[in-house]
Write a protein that holds these residues in place. Structure first.
Motif, PDB file in Angstrom:
ATOM      1  N   ALA A  60      12.449   0.237   0.187  1.00 19.86           N
ATOM      2  CA  ALA A  60      12.268  -1.287   0.124  1.00 19.86           C
ATOM      3  C   ALA A  60      10.837  -1.555   0.561  1.00 19.86           C
ATOM      4  N   MET A  61      10.460  -0.815   1.894  1.00 23.35           N
ATOM      5  CA  MET A  61       8.919  -1.115   2.239  1.00 23.35           C
ATOM      6  C   MET A  61       7.938  -0.951   1.171  1.00 23.35           C
ATOM      7  N   GLN A  62       8.170   0.304   0.687  1.00 21.49           N
ATOM      8  CA  GLN A  62       7.143   0.771  -0.575  1.00 21.49           C
ATOM      9  C   GLN A  62       7.224  -0.277  -1.634  1.00 21.49           C
ATOM     10  N   GLU A  63       8.132  -1.032  -1.999  1.00 22.37           N
ATOM     11  CA  GLU A  63       8.363  -1.719  -3.004  1.00 22.37           C
ATOM     12  C   GLU A  63       8.051  -3.269  -2.640  1.00 22.37           C
ATOM     13  N   SER A  64       7.803  -3.458  -1.325  1.00 21.91           N
ATOM     14  CA  SER A  64       7.500  -4.816  -0.915  1.00 21.91           C
ATOM     15  C   SER A  64       5.973  -5.328  -1.410  1.00 21.91           C
ATOM     16  N   SER A  65       5.903  -6.467  -1.372  1.00 22.52           N
ATOM     17  CA  SER A  65       4.556  -7.196  -1.918  1.00 22.52           C
ATOM     18  C   SER A  65       3.472  -6.770  -0.903  1.00 22.52           C
ATOM     19  N   GLU A  66       3.896  -6.735   0.257  1.00 19.47           N
ATOM     20  CA  GLU A  66       2.888  -6.374   1.358  1.00 19.47           C
ATOM     21  C   GLU A  66       2.292  -5.023   1.282  1.00 19.47           C
ATOM     22  N   TYR A  67       3.496  -4.138   1.040  1.00 22.17           N
ATOM     23  CA  TYR A  67       2.761  -2.706   0.670  1.00 22.17           C
ATOM     24  C   TYR A  67       2.003  -2.421  -0.518  1.00 22.17           C
ATOM     25  N   LYS A 119       0.306  -4.641  -2.059  1.00 24.73           N
ATOM     26  CA  LYS A 119      -1.177  -5.050  -1.524  1.00 24.73           C
ATOM     27  C   LYS A 119      -1.947  -4.079  -1.147  1.00 24.73           C
ATOM     28  N   LEU A 120      -1.403  -3.557  -0.173  1.00 23.73           N
ATOM     29  CA  LEU A 120      -2.079  -2.455   0.556  1.00 23.73           C
ATOM     30  C   LEU A 120      -2.545  -1.264  -0.273  1.00 23.73           C
ATOM     31  N   ASN A 121      -1.329  -0.960  -0.962  1.00 27.41           N
ATOM     32  CA  ASN A 121      -1.677   0.287  -1.919  1.00 27.41           C
ATOM     33  C   ASN A 121      -2.852  -0.085  -2.928  1.00 27.41           C
ATOM     34  N   ASP A 122      -2.914  -1.358  -3.481  1.00 31.60           N
ATOM     35  CA  ASP A 122      -3.711  -1.756  -4.401  1.00 31.60           C
ATOM     36  C   ASP A 122      -5.195  -1.771  -3.999  1.00 31.60           C
ATOM     37  N   SER A 123      -5.368  -1.977  -2.580  1.00 29.85           N
ATOM     38  CA  SER A 123      -6.624  -2.022  -1.883  1.00 29.85           C
ATOM     39  C   SER A 123      -7.080  -0.811  -1.810  1.00 29.85           C
ATOM     40  N   LEU A 124      -6.175   0.255  -2.137  1.00 25.04           N
ATOM     41  CA  LEU A 124      -6.700   1.652  -1.740  1.00 25.04           C
ATOM     42  C   LEU A 124      -7.043   2.471  -3.147  1.00 25.04           C
TER      43      LEU A 124
END
Length: 406
Positions: free
Chosen positions: A200-207, A209-214
């Motif tokens: 659920a953490m990995q699928e969260s919008s916050e996560y 967004k972080l993943n996209d920034s990398l």
């Protein structure tokens, strides 16, 4: 005096700012008799030669009220655990193999054992006694070997315990569970509910967004390594491998000069921190060790600790330290160095009804004196009753049931 974690060099250090991870150095004061100059000089000389300086003398004062110590450390320096397709050293013969404890790592944990022997001089007898100490280790070669070298430094054989005059060492038992059965140090025991929270953490919008920034880092690393770099965990593993290669005087490929070292270090720290992303995850990954430490101290207070041990030692991983610090309500994202050590001490002062809990932290095995940490939810003096109360949030009542295993 306040301290904050410096992620540029993996240390807690003095800061002018007040942070969530506050640290109070014990004032380096020695209560000396001032009746005569001669007495003062004598005491100073004794303190210096016996304890190595003023800080050690303060620690010796602490030992007078010490009733129990729990020591949790990260293993010593190791070899890389992985390679990558374009790695110029993928066929390099690392002594002992991938992930093995290095000779430096052995020396680091031996040094830590020596440091603890000095710290607990006057508290821990020189002779090894099975009733005094219990040591648990993650069932990984590097943590088990770290435990044995730590014990070599902590318990050099006394004359009556010397069994071979050519070997300044004595065998001391280390206890461990198979990794797949260990929820406390290796943290590899299956927990289906935890897996749901992690997903659920990995699928969260916050996560996301972080993943996209990398994406830029993923793309560049994939290009140069010839591997598919698509997650924070893989970046952490690769970054750690490159650091280890550099520490072993291996020339890194030119493309590594383009990497943003500080940014990668923060990614690596978050990679460890994400394991305890929410309160439930902290309970499952940090709670079992917190419960074990708390139970040790409660049993000591109630005179139910059998045998009546003086020291509990946990030989573990960087992730173990991160998780227990989270369970102690510290929020900073850190990268524990090799041999970084958390000490949870239990003290009994004559004027206090309850016992006091003190937290100490060694950034690495080269520190002679620890930093004093103040638990955010249990201000100093942190009494055991309060420590127990604030710890309940992160201690599972029934780990198996909460995991959905039963």
């Amino acid at each position: 005096m306040n301290f904050e974690y410096n992620d540029r060099n993996n240390t807690w250090q003095q800061s002018e700012r007040v942070t969530g991870f506050r640290r109070c150095f014990n004032a380096n004061r020695i209560m000396l008799s001032i009746t005569t100059v001669a007495v003062t000089v004598f005491i100073c000389l004794v303190a210096f030669f016996l304890f190595g300086g003023n800080n050690a003398a303060v620690i010796n004062e602490d030992v007078k009220t010490l009733r129990l110590a729990n020591i949790i450390y990260r293993h010593g320096a190791r070899n890389p655990t992985r390679s990558y397709t374009a790695d110029p050293y993928k066929n390099y013969e690392w002594p002992g193999g991938l992930g093995a404890l290095t000779n430096l790592g052995k020396q680091q944990l031996y040094n830590l054992g020596v440091t603890m022997r000095k710290r607990y001089s006057g508290y821990l007898p020189d002779d090894y006694d099975d009733n005094d100490i219990y040591i648990k280790s993650s069932a990984k070669s590097r943590t088990l070997m770290s435990a044995y070298t730590f014990l070599a430094g902590l318990y050099p054989p006394t004359p009556k315990q010397t069994w071979n005059s050519n070997i300044a060492w004595q065998p001391i038992p280390v206890n461990s569970l198979p990794r797949e059965l260990d929820p406390m140090l290796a943290m590899k025991k299956p927990c289906s509910e935890y897996d749901k929270h992690f997903k659920a953490m990995q699928e969260s919008s916050e996560y996301q967004k972080l993943n996209d920034s990398l994406r830029d880092i993923y793309g560049n690393m994939s290009l140069y390594t010839k591997d598919s770099i698509n997650s924070i965990r893989i970046v952490e593993d690769l970054y750690t491998s490159l650091i280890i290669q550099k520490q072993n005087d291996l020339k890194l490929p030119e493309w590594t000069d383009t990497l943003d070292h500080d940014r990668l270090k923060k990614i690596a720290a978050f990679s460890l921190s994400q394991i305890t992303y929410d309160d439930f995850m902290i309970r499952m990954k940090g709670g079992p060790l917190l419960l074990d430490i708390l139970q040790n101290m409660k049993n000591k207070r109630s005179h139910e600790l059998k045998p009546n041990r003086k020291l509990f030692v946990y030989s573990a991983h960087d992730l173990t330290l991160v998780n227990i610090l989270k369970a102690l309500s510290f929020k900073e994202e850190i990268l524990p160095d090799y041999g970084a050590t958390l000490v949870v001490e239990l003290h009994k002062l004559p004027e206090m009804v309850d016992f006091e809990v003190k937290l100490l932290f060694y950034n690495n095995t080269y520190m002679a004196e620890p930093h004093r940490l103040e638990m955010p939810t249990c201000k100093s003096p942190c009494m055991l009753s309060m420590f127990e109360e604030v710890s309940q949030k992160y201690i599972p009542v029934d780990w198996e049931k909460e995991c959905g295993n039963s």
